[in-house]
Write an enzyme that holds these catalytic residues in place. Structure first.
Site, mmCIF file in Angstrom:
data_model
loop_
_atom_site.group_PDB
_atom_site.id
_atom_site.type_symbol
_atom_site.label_atom_id
_atom_site.label_comp_id
_atom_site.label_asym_id
_atom_site.label_seq_id
_atom_site.Cartn_x
_atom_site.Cartn_y
_atom_site.Cartn_z
ATOM 1 N N ASP A 77 0.700 -1.115 0.062
ATOM 2 C CA ASP A 77 0.148 -0.089 0.034
ATOM 3 C C ASP A 77 0.822 1.170 -0.133
ATOM 4 O OD1 ASP A 77 0.713 -0.958 2.829
ATOM 5 O OD2 ASP A 77 -0.389 0.686 3.522
ATOM 6 N N GLU A 138 0.222 -1.248 5.925
ATOM 7 C CA GLU A 138 1.347 -0.975 6.680
ATOM 8 C C GLU A 138 1.018 0.531 6.843
ATOM 9 O OE1 GLU A 138 4.984 0.750 7.742
ATOM 10 O OE2 GLU A 138 3.938 1.426 6.299
HETATM 11 ZN ZN LIG Z 1 6.710 2.081 4.106
#
Ligand SMILES: [Zn+2]
Length: 368
Positions: A77, A138
């Site tokens: 992401d 993340e």
């Molecule tokens: Zn990163």
């Protein structure tokens, strides 16, 4: 051995695929194909379902029975703006047209891992068992890493490619971190007619804030109130106030004690004033410290030495998937991939850095 053109093309392909947190499906499908073509066993886990996303963590295994198991990971992401990314190659640098982030954080890491896998395959390099994890979400709280059942795969150690800085930099320390909202609930009353019937939440908060520890607390511990929201009209005694609080420490115990002390102060202060308080402050992720004489650092140094790359071990002030895997018992380093000005529309990555990173990964895999 590294094919620079192939690496750059792969990187450009991936950054052009938009992948905000929890919407990694398209890039996930792209990576499933790449890993399958390279002969890895590919698994998509349940992290997407668990976190209301459209894609799970993509796991690839390159078997090597009886050998050590090494994890390589980067996240899929990217932060916004990332709806449409137009990468521009300018000399040795890849940047954007200025309307979006580049997504070198963390597709630079993914590109280096894929190039490493291609080099292993092409050259029939003997390797440990390789567990590749391309994680989701993340950027919004390490959600993919938290959901990843690392115990199913039992890596002996790991290299996470998710730090800015030049290749050769390894993050060996990162803090435990807590954050959340603290709300003080007072009592509204007309400020001109009957202020004695009200409890001003700001007054209560102010008393508490003069007693709690804020700022730098010790060498490895900090805390902060970053935003405050309260009140609705000038003629009403402020009924409630919300504060966003965070604290970090390299020591888990220090952080726990600090949080307990802070909450006790709020508790006793609201009592004094007959007010109430609510808090959802909690530890979001654990910190880690990899000791300088650990085998993991020795392995990284050996790989860098072979290439004449200078090694720098540094602390980080933030969190990454590395925190999660270390807290689950797998010693991991967070390695710099050359991404720069991340989380801005000026983000860029230097091609040589991605190439160097892929070379380091190949050396790590080759072993002695
Ligand atoms: Zn990163």
């Amino acid at each position: 051995m590294i094919n620079e053109q192939r690496l750059v093309e792969n990187f450009l392909d991936m950054v052009k695929i938009s992948s905000p947190s929890l919407k990694e499906r398209e890039v996930g499908d792209y990576l499933i194909n790449v890993l399958r073509e390279l002969g890895l066993e590919v698994i998509e886990d349940n992290a997407g379902k668990m976190n209301n996303g459209n894609c799970g963590n993509i796991i690839g295994i390159l078997k090597s029975p009886g050998k050590k198991k090494v994890l390589f990971s980067a996240h899929m992401d990217t932060v916004s703006p990332c709806d449409k990314i137009t990468p521009i190659v300018e000399g040795r640098v890849i940047k954007t047209d200025g309307t979006s982030v580049l997504g070198g954080d963390d597709k630079g890491g993914i590109a280096s891992i894929i190039e490493m896998l291609r080099v292993i395959k092409e050259n029939n390099i003997e390797h440990p068992e390789i567990i590749v994890v391309f994680s989701i979400a993340e950027e919004i709280g390490l959600l993919g890493a938290k959901s990843f059942e690392i115990e199913k795969y039992q890596p002996d150690c790991g290299f996470i490619l998710d730090s800015s800085g030049k290749p050769g930099v390894a993050i060996v320390k990162a803090p435990y971190a807590a954050k959340g909202k603290i709300t003080i609930i007072g009592k509204p009353a007309h400020a001109g007619i009957s202020p004695e019937n009200g409890i001003n939440a700001l007054t209560v908060a102010a008393h508490a804030i003069t007693k709690i520890k804020l700022g730098r607390i010790d060498k490895e511990t900090t805390s902060n109130i970053g935003t405050v929201k309260g009140g609705s009209a000038v003629n009403i005694v402020m009924p409630s106030i919300e504060m966003m609080y965070e604290a970090r420490s390299l020591s888990g115990d220090t952080l726990k004690n600090l949080l307990a002390e802070t909450m006790e102060i709020f508790e006793s202060t609201v009592k004094e004033f007959g007010a109430e308080f609510k808090s959802d402050v909690e530890i979001g992720y654990d910190g880690f410290i990899i000791s300088e004489d650990s085998p993991l650092i020795a392995e990284f140094k050996r790989a860098c030495d072979k290439l004449g790359v200078e090694v720098k071990t540094l602390p980080s002030g933030g969190g990454s998937d590395t925190n999660v895997y270390n807290s689950k018992g797998v010693p991991c380093l967070n390695l710099a991939v050359g991404m720069s000005k991340v989380h801005t529309t000026e983000e860029f990555i230097v091609i040589d850095d991605m190439v160097d990173m892929a070379k380091i990964l190949v050396e790590i895999v080759k072993g002695n």
